[in-house]
Scaffold this motif. Structure first.
Motif, PDB file in Angstrom:
ATOM      1  N   GLY A 175       0.729  -1.321   0.160  1.00 24.57           N
ATOM      2  CA  GLY A 175      -0.013  -0.083   0.085  1.00 24.57           C
ATOM      3  C   GLY A 175       0.741   1.378  -0.044  1.00 24.57           C
ATOM      4  O   GLY A 175       1.961   1.206  -0.560  1.00 24.57           O
ATOM      5  N   LEU A 176       0.372   2.427   0.757  1.00 25.39           N
ATOM      6  CA  LEU A 176       0.866   3.815   0.635  1.00 25.39           C
ATOM      7  C   LEU A 176       1.947   4.049   1.854  1.00 25.39           C
ATOM      8  O   LEU A 176       1.313   3.502   2.919  1.00 25.39           O
ATOM      9  CB  LEU A 176      -0.301   4.866   0.742  1.00 25.39           C
ATOM     10  N   VAL A 177       3.042   4.353   1.431  1.00 20.00           N
ATOM     11  CA  VAL A 177       3.810   4.789   2.591  1.00 20.00           C
ATOM     12  C   VAL A 177       4.621   6.232   2.141  1.00 20.00           C
ATOM     13  O   VAL A 177       4.475   6.541   1.091  1.00 20.00           O
ATOM     14  CB  VAL A 177       5.245   3.801   2.744  1.00 20.00           C
ATOM     15  N   GLU A 178       5.099   6.968   3.205  1.00 19.19           N
ATOM     16  CA  GLU A 178       5.725   7.971   2.832  1.00 19.19           C
ATOM     17  C   GLU A 178       7.109   8.125   3.494  1.00 19.19           C
ATOM     18  O   GLU A 178       7.442   7.510   4.410  1.00 19.19           O
ATOM     19  CB  GLU A 178       4.979   9.273   3.792  1.00 19.19           C
ATOM     20  N   GLU A 179       8.164   8.595   2.568  1.00 16.75           N
ATOM     21  CA  GLU A 179       9.478   8.562   2.988  1.00 16.75           C
ATOM     22  C   GLU A 179       9.810  10.164   2.485  1.00 16.75           C
ATOM     23  O   GLU A 179       9.883  10.264   1.165  1.00 16.75           O
ATOM     24  CB  GLU A 179      10.320   7.662   2.059  1.00 16.75           C
ATOM     25  N   SER A 180       9.915  10.999   3.348  1.00 17.60           N
ATOM     26  CA  SER A 180      10.131  12.368   2.983  1.00 17.60           C
ATOM     27  C   SER A 180      11.110  13.357   3.886  1.00 17.60           C
ATOM     28  O   SER A 180      11.316  12.998   5.107  1.00 17.60           O
ATOM     29  CB  SER A 180       8.710  13.035   3.297  1.00 17.60           C
ATOM     30  N   THR A 181      11.770  14.113   3.172  1.00 16.29           N
ATOM     31  CA  THR A 181      12.623  14.963   4.023  1.00 16.29           C
ATOM     32  C   THR A 181      11.810  16.184   4.380  1.00 16.29           C
ATOM     33  O   THR A 181      12.051  16.708   5.403  1.00 16.29           O
ATOM     34  CB  THR A 181      13.860  15.534   3.046  1.00 16.29           C
ATOM     35  N   VAL A 182      10.750  16.519   3.462  1.00 20.28           N
ATOM     36  CA  VAL A 182       9.759  17.680   3.972  1.00 20.28           C
ATOM     37  C   VAL A 182       8.397  16.868   3.980  1.00 20.28           C
ATOM     38  O   VAL A 182       7.752  16.387   2.700  1.00 20.28           O
ATOM     39  CB  VAL A 182      10.092  18.795   2.823  1.00 20.28           C
ATOM     40  N   PRO A 183       7.664  16.622   5.014  1.00 19.89           N
ATOM     41  CA  PRO A 183       6.588  15.886   4.750  1.00 19.89           C
ATOM     42  C   PRO A 183       5.677  16.431   3.556  1.00 19.89           C
ATOM     43  O   PRO A 183       5.583  17.539   3.327  1.00 19.89           O
ATOM     44  CB  PRO A 183       5.641  16.410   6.263  1.00 19.89           C
ATOM     45  N   VAL A 184       4.775  15.371   3.138  1.00 17.97           N
ATOM     46  CA  VAL A 184       4.016  15.920   2.045  1.00 17.97           C
ATOM     47  C   VAL A 184       2.800  16.767   2.345  1.00 17.97           C
ATOM     48  O   VAL A 184       2.415  17.802   1.653  1.00 17.97           O
ATOM     49  CB  VAL A 184       3.288  14.531   1.418  1.00 17.97           C
ATOM     50  N   SER A 185       2.165  16.656   3.540  1.00 23.61           N
ATOM     51  CA  SER A 185       1.240  17.465   4.066  1.00 23.61           C
ATOM     52  C   SER A 185       1.842  18.298   5.389  1.00 23.61           C
ATOM     53  O   SER A 185       2.108  17.444   6.330  1.00 23.61           O
ATOM     54  CB  SER A 185      -0.046  16.681   4.537  1.00 23.61           C
ATOM     55  N   PRO A 186       1.982  19.369   5.244  1.00 21.42           N
ATOM     56  CA  PRO A 186       2.565  20.293   6.242  1.00 21.42           C
ATOM     57  C   PRO A 186       1.608  20.187   7.497  1.00 21.42           C
ATOM     58  O   PRO A 186       0.403  20.056   7.285  1.00 21.42           O
ATOM     59  CB  PRO A 186       2.720  21.784   5.783  1.00 21.42           C
TER      60      PRO A 186
END
Length: 191
Positions: A175-186
């Motif tokens: 499914g969906l995961v997030e890997e971010s240096t700046v979050p997708v949703s502030p």
């Protein structure tokens, strides 16, 4: 946000709510000698000091199969020439959101495992963007991945390698995961 095609990035930080949202299909390859895994030390130039580890791989070109993308990306990013028949998988599929300082990348990706003897990595095929963001590479011991000071993406990489010999234990579609240096949703401001 609308989806835009990939183009050369500026790496200039953009306010989180104004970052363009790009989508693509990609393939990642977990290259392992059985005890270690080959990873690239990636950065976000718009976030000084940011670092994380990733597997080789990238976006699919039009008309390519996943296996074709995997062997092309390996050749371009590592210099390793591999046969499609040597790939194990796909062992995992997911949709990943990468929040960078200048864009959001939503990538539908498949992971393959390739067992290979250690080799000298050749980065001469790196794109201009990769030359700006990739800070190095290393063969990291599988049993030390969870103890790295920077994130290793995808999470659970050692378990993914361990599952490769047995298709019944592959994670499949996670499914969906997030890997971010700046979050997708502030984060929302407090009232």
């Amino acid at each position: 946000m609308t989806s835009e095609p990939f183009r050369t990035r500026t790496f200039a930080a953009v306010p989180a709510h104004l970052r363009p949202h790009k989508t693509r299909r990609g393939v990642r390859v977990v290259v392992t000698d059985g005890a270690s895994v080959l990873l690239f030390h990636d950065t976000d130039p718009g976030v000084p000091g940011s670092r994380w580890w990733i597997t080789p791989g990238g976006g699919m070109d039009p008309g390519e199969t996943e296996a074709q993308t995997a062997v092309r990306e390996l050749a371009e990013e590592t210099g390793l020439i591999a046969e499609e028949s040597a790939l194990i998988g796909p062992v995992m599929r997911r949709v990943v959101l990468h929040g960078y300082s200048d864009q959001v990348c939503e990538q539908t990706e498949s992971f393959y495992v390739l067992r290979a003897e250690r080799f000298e990595v050749d980065i001469s095929g790196h794109t201009a963007d990769e030359q700006q963001t990739i800070a190095g590479h290393a063969w990291l011991p599988l049993d030390e991945l969870d103890r790295q000071s920077e994130p290793v993406w995808p999470a659970g990489l050692a378990a993914l390698v361990a599952s490769a010999p047995d298709p019944q234990s592959w994670p499949g579609d996670i499914g969906l995961v997030e890997e971010s240096t700046v979050p997708v949703s502030p984060p929302r401001p407090l009232p």
